[in-house]
Design an enzyme around this catalytic site. Structure first.
Site, PDB file in Angstrom:
ATOM      1  N   GLU A  82      34.395  67.604   5.116  1.00 21.60           N
ATOM      2  CA  GLU A  82      35.473  66.802   5.686  1.00 21.60           C
ATOM      3  C   GLU A  82      36.731  67.626   5.942  1.00 21.60           C
ATOM      4  OE1 GLU A  82      38.272  64.618   2.626  1.00 21.60           O
ATOM      5  OE2 GLU A  82      36.240  63.836   2.466  1.00 21.60           O
ATOM      6  N   GLU A 109      22.691  49.654  14.237  1.00 24.70           N
ATOM      7  CA  GLU A 109      22.318  48.245  14.370  1.00 24.70           C
ATOM      8  C   GLU A 109      22.374  47.758  15.815  1.00 24.70           C
ATOM      9  OE1 GLU A 109      21.055  46.244  12.285  1.00 24.70           O
ATOM     10  OE2 GLU A 109      21.315  47.311  10.398  1.00 24.70           O
TER      11      GLU A 109
END
Length: 300
Positions: free
Chosen positions: A116, A85
């Site tokens: 992960e 953004e």
């Protein structure tokens, strides 16, 4: 290998939601909403630590450094969302704020099994980015123990980067590695262990603050106007005009003329209207003052 999660706040059971499966829909949503209201207070409690990270990021930006987010699952996706953004909102280079997720781009839409748990992958992803001492790394993991993030933080420390952590469990392994710890303790989740809920909301609030604060500190906001926004679609073309009008009090015609004379560079148009400078002189004045409109205006 057995992993002990019993000590993690984010893995404990929430007494307020123990019978949520037998509540009416409105009652169920009321419980969720009441729990969500605790999130902003948890973030408020760590504002000084968030401020320290914002200031570190601003220094990095001004010194040629970057902000790098690293996380797995929800945490990684939130970092990518925040990073993505920044260019449309602040006209920043896409490389200035970067989000990494365990498992790479395919993990954005679908979980990549065991990614992960790969500590070495966290380090190698940063090596591929060329992480250096000018950069700031924010490790994001609700649990505070994700191996991918720990590996990234260890590597960042080894190259001299500033390292911050964003987790929701106090005294986690990540806190031992960080220069600055941001730990909004939101308490147990409504659905036990579902850290995409309150923990994820807290992370999103903090990430909003980090990039917004750093962009303000580096001159990309004038008043509360996003003066580095780029006109990449019809909505943003009009927003640019509105920003120039709001910042200067000029007419829409004057705003359009100023923008057309400076290649639709919002900051330059504002300075042109407020100072009377032509486009070339206004651009030079802004460059002289590192893009800060207020400083450019005071130097008349």
């Amino acid at each position: 290998m057995k992993i002990d999660l019993t000590t993690l706040v984010t893995e404990s059971r929430n007494k307020a939601s123990e019978n949520i499966d037998v509540l009416s829909t409105v009652e169920m949503l009321t419980v969720i909403n009441q729990e969500d209201q605790k999130v902003a207070l948890a973030v408020e409690a760590i504002l000084p630590q968030i401020a320290d990270v914002v200031d570190a990021i601003a220094v990095a930006f001004q010194s040629g450094g970057r902000l790098i987010y690293t996380g797995a699952g929800t945490s990684g996706r939130l970092g990518i969302l925040d990073a993505s953004e920044c260019p449309p909102t602040y006209g920043s280079n896409p490389d200035l704020v970067v989000g990494l997720i365990a498992g790479g781009h395919k993990a954005i839409l679908k979980a990549v099994e065991n990614a992960e748990d790969n500590r070495e992958l966290g380090a190698s992803d940063l090596q591929d980015l060329g992480l250096n001492e000018k950069d700031v790394l924010v490790g994001i993991a609700a649990s505070g123990r994700t191996p991918y993030v720990l590996g990234a933080m260890e590597y960042a420390k080894s190259v001299g980067a500033t390292v911050a952590t964003l987790s929701c469990n106090p005294n986690s392994p990540m806190t031992e590695l960080a220069d600055i710890n941001m730990t909004p303790v939101v308490g147990p989740e409504v659905v036990t262990g579902s850290s995409r809920m309150k923990a994820g909301t807290a992370q999103k609030l903090v990430l909003n603050m980090l990039t917004t604060g750093a962009m303000i500190r580096t001159g990309k906001v004038f008043g509360n106007l996003m003066v580095d926004v780029e006109a990449t679609n019809a909505k943003l073309v009009q927003r640019q005009k509105n920003i120039v009008i709001e910042a200067t009090g000029c007419s829409e015609v004057e705003a359009s003329e100023a923008l057309s004379q400076c290649d639709n560079h919002c900051k330059t148009a504002i300075l042109m209207v407020l100072s009377g400078l032509d486009a070339q002189s206004a651009k030079a004045k802004l460059a002289q003052h590192n893009g800060f409109i207020r400083n450019a205006l005071s130097d008349q």
